[in-house]
Structure formats: structure tokens, C-alpha cells
Design a protein around this motif. Structure first.
Motif, PDB file in Angstrom:
ATOM      1  N   ILE A   1       0.834  -1.198   0.000  1.00 30.47           N
ATOM      2  CA  ILE A   1       0.000   0.000   0.000  1.00 30.47           C
ATOM      3  C   ILE A   1       0.869   1.248   0.000  1.00 30.47           C
ATOM      4  O   ILE A   1       1.987   1.256   0.514  1.00 30.47           O
ATOM      5  CB  ILE A   1      -0.978   0.061   1.206  1.00 30.47           C
ATOM      6  N   GLY A   2       0.316   2.288  -0.578  1.00 34.16           N
ATOM      7  CA  GLY A   2       1.026   3.553  -0.636  1.00 34.16           C
ATOM      8  C   GLY A   2       0.070   4.606  -1.151  1.00 34.16           C
ATOM      9  O   GLY A   2      -1.080   4.303  -1.490  1.00 34.16           O
ATOM     10  N   PRO A   3       0.542   5.856  -1.213  1.00 33.74           N
ATOM     11  CA  PRO A   3      -0.339   6.906  -1.720  1.00 33.74           C
ATOM     12  C   PRO A   3      -0.519   6.807  -3.240  1.00 33.74           C
ATOM     13  O   PRO A   3       0.455   6.699  -3.979  1.00 33.74           O
ATOM     14  CB  PRO A   3       0.391   8.198  -1.340  1.00 33.74           C
ATOM     15  N   ASN A   4      -1.770   6.835  -3.681  1.00 37.90           N
ATOM     16  CA  ASN A   4      -2.101   6.838  -5.104  1.00 37.90           C
ATOM     17  C   ASN A   4      -2.713   8.185  -5.485  1.00 37.90           C
ATOM     18  O   ASN A   4      -3.347   8.831  -4.658  1.00 37.90           O
ATOM     19  CB  ASN A   4      -3.125   5.751  -5.427  1.00 37.90           C
ATOM     20  N   ASP A   5      -2.562   8.554  -6.752  1.00 37.53           N
ATOM     21  CA  ASP A   5      -3.102   9.809  -7.279  1.00 37.53           C
ATOM     22  C   ASP A   5      -2.542  11.012  -6.527  1.00 37.53           C
ATOM     23  O   ASP A   5      -1.603  10.873  -5.742  1.00 37.53           O
ATOM     24  CB  ASP A   5      -4.630   9.803  -7.270  1.00 37.53           C
ATOM     25  N   ARG A   6      -3.118  12.194  -6.765  1.00 38.60           N
ATOM     26  CA  ARG A   6      -2.536  13.375  -6.139  1.00 38.60           C
ATOM     27  C   ARG A   6      -3.602  14.398  -5.759  1.00 38.60           C
ATOM     28  O   ARG A   6      -4.748  14.302  -6.185  1.00 38.60           O
ATOM     29  CB  ARG A   6      -1.502  14.014  -7.061  1.00 38.60           C
TER      30      ARG A   6
ATOM     31  N   GLN B   1      -7.429  14.026  -4.815  1.00 35.83           N
ATOM     32  CA  GLN B   1      -7.730  12.619  -5.120  1.00 35.83           C
ATOM     33  C   GLN B   1      -6.840  11.660  -4.339  1.00 35.83           C
ATOM     34  O   GLN B   1      -7.042  10.448  -4.399  1.00 35.83           O
ATOM     35  CB  GLN B   1      -7.530  12.358  -6.619  1.00 35.83           C
TER      36      GLN B   1
ATOM     37  N   HIS C   1      -5.190   9.092  -2.142  1.00 30.62           N
ATOM     38  CA  HIS C   1      -5.732   8.108  -1.210  1.00 30.62           C
ATOM     39  C   HIS C   1      -4.714   6.996  -1.060  1.00 30.62           C
ATOM     40  O   HIS C   1      -3.862   6.792  -1.920  1.00 30.62           O
ATOM     41  CB  HIS C   1      -7.058   7.545  -1.728  1.00 30.62           C
TER      42      HIS C   1
ATOM     43  N   ALA D   1      -1.496  -0.968  -5.668  1.00 29.61           N
ATOM     44  CA  ALA D   1      -1.286  -0.640  -7.073  1.00 29.61           C
ATOM     45  C   ALA D   1      -2.564  -0.943  -7.848  1.00 29.61           C
ATOM     46  O   ALA D   1      -3.191  -1.979  -7.634  1.00 29.61           O
ATOM     47  CB  ALA D   1      -0.124  -1.458  -7.626  1.00 29.61           C
ATOM     48  N   PHE D   2      -2.960  -0.036  -8.713  1.00 34.03           N
ATOM     49  CA  PHE D   2      -4.157  -0.162  -9.533  1.00 34.03           C
ATOM     50  C   PHE D   2      -5.417  -0.314  -8.683  1.00 34.03           C
ATOM     51  O   PHE D   2      -6.427  -0.820  -9.139  1.00 34.03           O
ATOM     52  CB  PHE D   2      -4.015  -1.311 -10.544  1.00 34.03           C
ATOM     53  N   ASP D   3      -5.282   0.149  -7.433  1.00 34.31           N
ATOM     54  CA  ASP D   3      -6.410   0.104  -6.501  1.00 34.31           C
ATOM     55  C   ASP D   3      -7.072  -1.265  -6.440  1.00 34.31           C
ATOM     56  O   ASP D   3      -8.282  -1.391  -6.310  1.00 34.31           O
ATOM     57  CB  ASP D   3      -7.427   1.202  -6.833  1.00 34.31           C
ATOM     58  N   ARG D   4      -6.248  -2.268  -6.537  1.00 34.90           N
ATOM     59  CA  ARG D   4      -6.774  -3.620  -6.374  1.00 34.90           C
ATOM     60  C   ARG D   4      -7.103  -3.844  -4.901  1.00 34.90           C
ATOM     61  O   ARG D   4      -6.540  -3.204  -4.024  1.00 34.90           O
ATOM     62  CB  ARG D   4      -5.726  -4.651  -6.808  1.00 34.90           C
TER      63      ARG D   4
END
Lengths: 584, 164
Positions: free
Chosen positions: A169-174, A177, A179, A183-186
Motif C-alpha cells: 500500500i502507498g499513496p495513489n493519485d494526487r 484525489q 488516497h 497498485a491499480f487500486d486492487r
């Protein structure tokens, strides 16, 4: 080299601290606690949340004290109107985006955000983002991820990436947005999450919580056709008291046993005993590999987070992993075979509950290769320490006032070797106590292997067996395990026996442990205190070596013949297989 | 999510993959390698599908979530290929005040995709852009080289049907 001392003033108080100290830590030495949210000492020092801001004389703007280093002559003010106003505004903005269902949130009362709101007197929130709130993600067996309560502090991501080097897990988008996600919000069950729960331990709010399985246990306890049996892991007894306000490192074994009995369990056994059984089997396996030229180093298999990591990230090392089931699974396997036979109960009518410091154990109980020949899964439900505390509270048991209880000895009486399983190095020391005596046929002196104790991430030692120097290594936290594995693979490191525990410090710091705030975790050696309580219990035990435990000897003489026998293998061993990291 | 996982099947060739491996090898072990490798990967493949991001993660020995975090952070990276017909709708100030948001909703509804993505058959991709210098025609969009101005949501169906 001596570190340079820096002199500064914090709220007019003169302070001298070593160069490189942050303002936050310098303030603590002056008795001033600066509030924090994203800060976790040594793990997440990123100055992201802006709650810890202070005024620094001459600086253009407020500074994040958790990352701001001290300098000579600096003057810091931690409690000015500007500071208070800024912290309050930051808090309101964080809350504007927070699903405030505190009444029904399992972190209510232990939530760091809630605590800050209380401390700052924030009783209304002036802002509201109006954005649709994300729904909780419940794909895994061990945790619930609810981004509507996430404050984007990144403590979970730091635990996953730095401590564990798994990084699922890690920060996605910016921007707006942004969150935390995979990866790929799976969903988490589609990525290489090892279920260790260190993200849950790091989370300040209810965004990451342990999945609650207590209803299944209540239902079993209420079912007259079920014979409900329980056993707690070694480290649970040095964690549970914290849920009831007792100091970190209090051993509450006696009260825990009473509580389990009063909750209505038909038999109160102890996984410490299964830990002794693990030593008998794993020690035998090690000696067999050592003497017959089998695959070495042998690596322990007690930690399901580690096992899953190995299956996904280092499948080429699986032949090194011990075939022993973990103590939890040995416990369940023995209950539904040996105990069932002795008590004359159909194993299908037995409901086994384990109490674990661990979230990965919830996943382990569902693993298909654990299934017994009689068709049963060894353990029906694995609860964390937190969940047990919830049951005790729900039952109205005044925990701190409970008298000490006794264990049911058949699968409950343990040696000190079983007790120390809960700390990093404990499995190794327990194994060595037995292995050395079996090989040398004499009493081992000294009994304690202190080289493998302590909270360092990687420890190594060697000891002499007749004609052979045995090199051992102990590592906890998957980042440390990876480092050791890389060394073993390249040939730079050579060992005969390795103990890996998935969580840093071992089970005493597992994903299912009682919640402790960042304030406590940053400035108290929580895991060290819990481990010390285990070692002190070991010292008080009548038997301190697994092979001397009469209830272990009895199982072998009555039922399993000898360690490593065909029957023991069928019941207490299994094999692991490579798992895919990605779902593409 | 605006720039979500693509629905178009991966069509990378062996040559492209080998070229990517060379780039990864050239950057391996360097700190901050993710950005240049992703830039080069996008140059090679035109976009950054999951298959490519996995190659980057494995090659650089970093978690996939870190690669995805970078790829989804920067506007220069796209997780979707461009369609046969690339729709660019202007969301600049003039177009916006003249109702571009409603036009965008109409396109999204008609194609069943959100901004930043592509139809499963690869025909249309949809992006929002900033001013294309035709404010007098606001709201305005381009489909490849064709310019459409003074748009209203009810015109969208007929315009898109021309390309099918």
C-alpha cells in the motif's frame, strides 16, 4: 566521536541536546509534549500533517517540529496564539473529510485524531468537503481498510514499505484525489499482502482495523452441541493487560486463564504447550537435516506472515522452510486428534479458538494445506488479543480484579521454552535448549542463549556441537529477513539455522496487539517490555526445556511415538507452495 | 478515479519489452530511477499498463505500489492508451463557463467511460484539456484533427456516431 551539544530555548526554557535532534524531541527533554499525528519515531518522520507546528524566532512561517533540527541559539515557541490557531485549523480541515461515526468506530477511545480533537476543544467542524466517501474494503481475512477515516498520514505505508519491505500500500493519485491504496487500486486480497497487520498497528485512526471475528466465537460458546476449546499464544499474556489499563509488560497469564474459563470455554489449554511440541518437531528436523546432509539453513515456519512472504517473494527458498506447522496449527491439530480421542469427543463437534497477537493467523487458519486427515481444519477461529479483550469487556468481567486461574494441563502445561516463543530469538533459544542436550546427551550450561535475545533486527551467534560449529541467525521484521535471505542466496552469509518472525521484535509486536498510541510507541520500548515479561516468566518455570515437559513426553509415549515419527508428520507437518505476487 | 486501470488488452511486443529491460538495466541501483524509467516506458508503449509497471517494479526491485504511486501522481503519465479517435474536450475557463462540464458528462455517458480512459474496443479515448485557443467557439472539443465548437450536450450523440 563526541556529538556536539546544541543550546537553544524552548518556551524560554534553556535546553541542551545533541546536534541533529529535532525540535520535537528537544521539547520533550524540556518536559513539553508537542502534539503529533503523522509522526512515528524512526518510521514516519515526514512533517506531513502540520499538527506539530511551532514558531521559530526569525523563521518566515510555522515549522513542523518533528522534522526541524535544532540549531545553536534557536528560540522556539510551542504554545503561541498563532501555533494554536494553525493546529486547530489543520485539525478542522482533516476532520472535514473524515467519516465521523465515532460512536460505532472500533477505535473510538483509542483514536489519535479523536484525542487531538478533544485536546484542542474542537467541538464543531466548520468545513465539509461534500465528496462521496469511499466504502470500506473487506477483501482480506484479517483487516478492514476504511479510507473514509484515513488522514493520509502515511504511517501504514511506511510500516509496509520500510519495516516490512512488502510495500503493497502507498499513496495513489494526487491532490484532492490522494488516497492510500494498492497498485491499480486492487483489493488487498489480490496483491502480495502478507497479512502481518503492521499497518493496523501504525494507523492512528479507524482507517485500518483488525477484522472482528468475536461473533463466531460467541455463537460457538452458545451452541450446546459444540465443545469449545481455547488456547492463547505466548505473547498474548504480556499484552492483554494493556487493554485494561495495566502497564506495558504486565504478565496477566493467571487472570487471562480465569477470564477464558468464565467466558465459557469448555477447555482452557495453552498454545505455549504447542510451542514446546514445535520445538520437539523442529529440533528433530534440524538435527536430521544437519546429520543427514539435508537442506540448510533450516528456517523456522512459526510466523505465517513470514511464510506467506517467502511463498510470494522468495519461492526458491521454500525448501529451507521447516515443514513444521506453526504452534497455533499444532495446537488445533492435537486438540482435534489426541485430545478428541482421550476425551471421547468427535473432532467435528470440537470448536477450536486460538488467541493470537497476530493478524496473519486469521489467514493461516484458512489455509487448505493445514487441513487434517479427518477433514477438520485444526483451528476454527483465530482471535487477536484485541478481540479477546473486547469479549472480556462485553462479558462484564472486571479483568484487573480476576483471581489467577489454572490451565488444563493435557495440552496446556508448558515449559519456559514455550513461553519465550513470543519474542524475537525465543524460538531459536528454545530450540537450542533442546537440540544441544539431545546431541550432547548432557545438561546444557548455561541454559540461556542471551546472544539471540534483544530487540535488534538481526542477531547472529554460533555454538559448538560435537564435531560441528552451528551458526544461527535471528531476524524479525520482513525487511531484515529479506536482507538476511539476500546474503544467504549470494553466499555472503552462511548459517545452519535461521529464525524469522514477520513482525519487528516478534509476536510481542504483532499486528493483533493492543492499540498503543504513537506517543507511547515512539518513546517507550513497548516490545522490549513485553519480551522482558516473557523472559522473566521463563525464569520462574519448573521446566525450562521443551523435552522435559512431562505433558509433551506423554503425548509422544501415548500417541505420536517419537518426534518426527510418521504419525507426527501426518499431524504436525505440512508443506508450502509458491504463490503468485501479482494477479495479471 | 480519473486515470484508472485500462480496459484495453495489453499488446506489448517482445521488442518493446526487451527495449524496456535495457532501460531498466541502465538505471538499476540508481536512486530516483523510477521517473526516468517510467518516462522511457511510456515513450515505448504509449502508456503504462499494469504489465509494464510490473516489469519496472520487478526490474528495479521496488514495490509495484510505489511504481503505481508515481505513475498515478504525475499528469504526464497515462495508464490508458490513446484510442483510434482521441477526444479532447476543453475545460479551460471560457469553455467551462459556457457549459463544458455538461458536455463532458454527455460524452462520458454516451461512451460509458470516464475522463482519462478508453472504450474497451479501443475506438475512443477521452481527455479533458486546457485552452486550445478557440475560446470564441466555446465550449469546444477536438476529435483527432476535427474541431467542434459551440457544443451543447444534445449534439454529442450525433457527432460521436459519425466515427463509429
Amino acid at each position: 566521536m563526541e556529538t556536539k551539544q546544541i543550546n537553544l530555548k524552548i518556551d524560554h526554557i534553556p535546553v541542551a541536546v545533541p546536534e541533529g535532534t529535532t525540535v520535537l524531541e528537544a521539547a520533550r527533554s524540556a518536559g513539553i509534549k508537542i502534539p503529533t499525528l503523522c509522526y512515528l519515531k524512526d518510521l514516519n518522520e515526514i512533517g506531513a500533517c502540520r499538527i506539530c507546528v511551532v514558531e521559530v524566532k526569525g523563521a518566515r512561517s510555522l515549522m513542523a517540529s518533528c522534522v526541524y533540527p535544532v540549531s545553536e541559539g534557536m528560540e522556539v515557541f510551542t504554545n503561541t496564539e498563532a501555533v494554536r490557531k494553525s493546529r486547530r485549523l489543520t485539525l478542522e480541515l482533516i476532520l472535514s473529510n473524515h467519516r465521523m461515526e465515532c460512536l460505532t468506530c472500533s477505535r473510538s477511545g483509542s483514536c489519535e485524531l479523536q484525542q487531538l480533537a478533544l485536546e484542542f476543544g474542537v467541538d464543531t467542524v466548520r468545513y465539509y468537503t461534500g465528496r462521496p466517501q469511499p466504502q470500506p474494503e473487506t477483501s482480506t481475512l484479517h483487516l478492514v481498510r476504511d479510507n473514509s477515516k484515513c488522514v493520509l498520514c502515511r504511517r501504514c505505508a511506511a510500516a509496509c514499505r520500510k519495516t516490512q519491505e512488502v510495500g503493497v500500500i502507498g499513496p495513489n493519485d494526487r491532490g484532492f484525489q490522494t488516497h492510500i491504496g494498492s497498485a491499480f487500486d486492487r483489493d488487498l486480497n489480490e496483491v502480495d499482502c502478507v497479512s502481518c497487520g503492521q499497518c493496523v498497528v501504525a494507523c492512528p485512526t479507524g482507517a485500518l482495523t483488525v477484522k472482528d471475528d468475536t461473533q463466531q466465537v460467541w455463537a460457538a460458546l452458545a451452541d450446546p452441541t459444540k465443545h469449545v476449546v481455547v488456547g492463547a499464544a505466548p505473547s498474548v499474556r504480556v499484552q492483554l493487560g494493556e487493554c485494561f489499563g495495566m502497564p506495558v509488560g504486565t504478565n496477566v497469564e493467571g487472570k487471562m486463564l480465569t477470564a477464558l474459563r468464565r467466558l465459557g470455554f469448555d477447555k482452557v489449554f495453552d498454545v505455549n504447550h504447542a510451542a514446546d511440541m514445535t520445538i520437539m518437531e523442529e529440533g528433530t528436523e534440524f538435527l536430521h537435516r544437519l546429520q543427514e546432509g539435508g537442506t540448510l539453513p533450516l528456517i523456522t515456519s512459526c510466523s505465517p506472515g513470514w511464510v506467506r512472504y517467502c511463498e510470494q517473494h522468495h519461492p526458491d527458498m521454500l525448501s529451507h522452510v521447516s515443514t513444521c506447522k506453526s504452534p497455533q496449527q499444532m495446537f488445533g491439530s492435537l486438540v482435534k486428534s489426541y485430545y478428541a480421542e482421550q476425551a471421547g469427543i468427535d473432532p467435528k463437534d470440537i470448536f477450536v479458538v486460538s488467541i493470537m497477537p497476530c493478524t496473519a493467523k486469521k489467514y493461516e487458519v484458512k489455509r487448505e494445506e493445514q487441513r487434517m486427515a479427518n477433514g477438520c481444519m485444526p483451528v476454527d477461529v483465530s482471535l487477536t488479543t484485541q478481540e479477546l479483550a473486547r469479549m472480556i469487556t462485553a462479558a462484564g468481567l472486571m479483568f484487573t480484579q480476576l483471581p489467577d486461574g489454572e490451565v488444563d494441563p493435557m495440552l496446556g502445561m508448558a515449559s519456559g521454552a514455550g513461553v519465550i516463543f513470543g519474542a524475537t530469538g525465543g524460538v531459536m533459544e528454545a530450540a537450542l535448549r533442546t537440540v544441544v542436550e539431545v546431541v550432547t546427551n548432557g545438561e546444557m550450561k548455561p541454559l540461556e542463549f542471551k546472544q539471540v535475545r534483544g530487540m535488534q533486527g538481526v542477531k547472529e551467534a554460533s555454538f559448538e556441537l560435537p564435531g560441528k560449529t552451528v551458526r544461527v541467525c535471528v531476524a524479525s521484521g520482513l525487511a531484515n529477513a529479506k536482507q538476511v535471505l539476500d546474503g544467504v542466496k549470494s553466499g555472503a552469509l552462511q548459517y545452519d539455522f535461521i529464525e524469522f518472525m514477520g513482525c519487528p521484535g516478534g509476536c510481542v509486536n504483532g499486528g493483533g496487539q493492543p492499540v498503543q498510541s504513537a506517543e507511547i510507541r515512539s518513546f517507550t520500548d513497548v516490545r522490549g517490555l513485553r519480551a522482558a515479561a516473557l523472559y522473566s516468566q521463563d525464569q520462574r518455570m519448573t521446566y525450562r526445556k521443551s523435552h522435559e515437559n512431562p505433558y509433551v513426553q506423554k503425548i509422544y509415549s501415548d500417541y505420536l511415538e517419537k518426534p518426527g515419527s510418521h504419525k507426527a508428520h501426518a499431524l504436525l507437518h505440512c508443506t508450502y507452495a509458491p504463490q503468485k505476487k501479482y494477479r495479471v | 478515479m480519473p486515470n484508472c486501470k485500462t480496459v484495453v488488452p495489453y499488446t506489448g511486443t517482445k521488442e518493446q519489452e526487451e527495449a524496456l529491460q535495457e532501460i531498466i538495466a541502465a538505471h538499476k541501483g540508481q536512486s530516483g530511477a523510477t521517473m526516468p524509467v517510467l518516462q522511457a516506458a511510456q515513450e515505448l508503449f504509449g502508456y503504462l499498463p499494469e504489465e509494464v509497471q510490473i516489469m519496472v517494479a520487478e526490474g528495479l526491485d521496488i514495490p509495484l505500489s510505489e511504481v503505481y504511486g508515481v505513475a498515478s501522481f504525475y499528469a504526464q503519465f497515462t495508464l490508458n492508451p490513446k484510442g483510434k479517435y482521441q477526444i479532447s474536450l476543453c475545460l479551460g475557463t471560457a469553455c467551462y463557463v459556457k457549459g463544458a462540464a455538461d458536455v463532458l458528462t454527455a460524452i462520458e455517458k454516451k461512451l460509458g467511460i470516464s475522463t482519462g480512459s478508453i472504450t474497451p474496443d479501443g475506438t475512443f479515448s477521452l481527455d479533458a484539456c486546457r485552452c486550445i485557443g478557440a475560446c470564441g467557439l466555446a465550449p469546444v472539443m477536438m476529435i483527432n484533427e476535427d474541431v467542434y465548437g459551440c457544443l451543447t450536450p444534445d449534439q454529442i450523440g450525433a457527432i460521436l456516431d459519425k466515427y463509429n
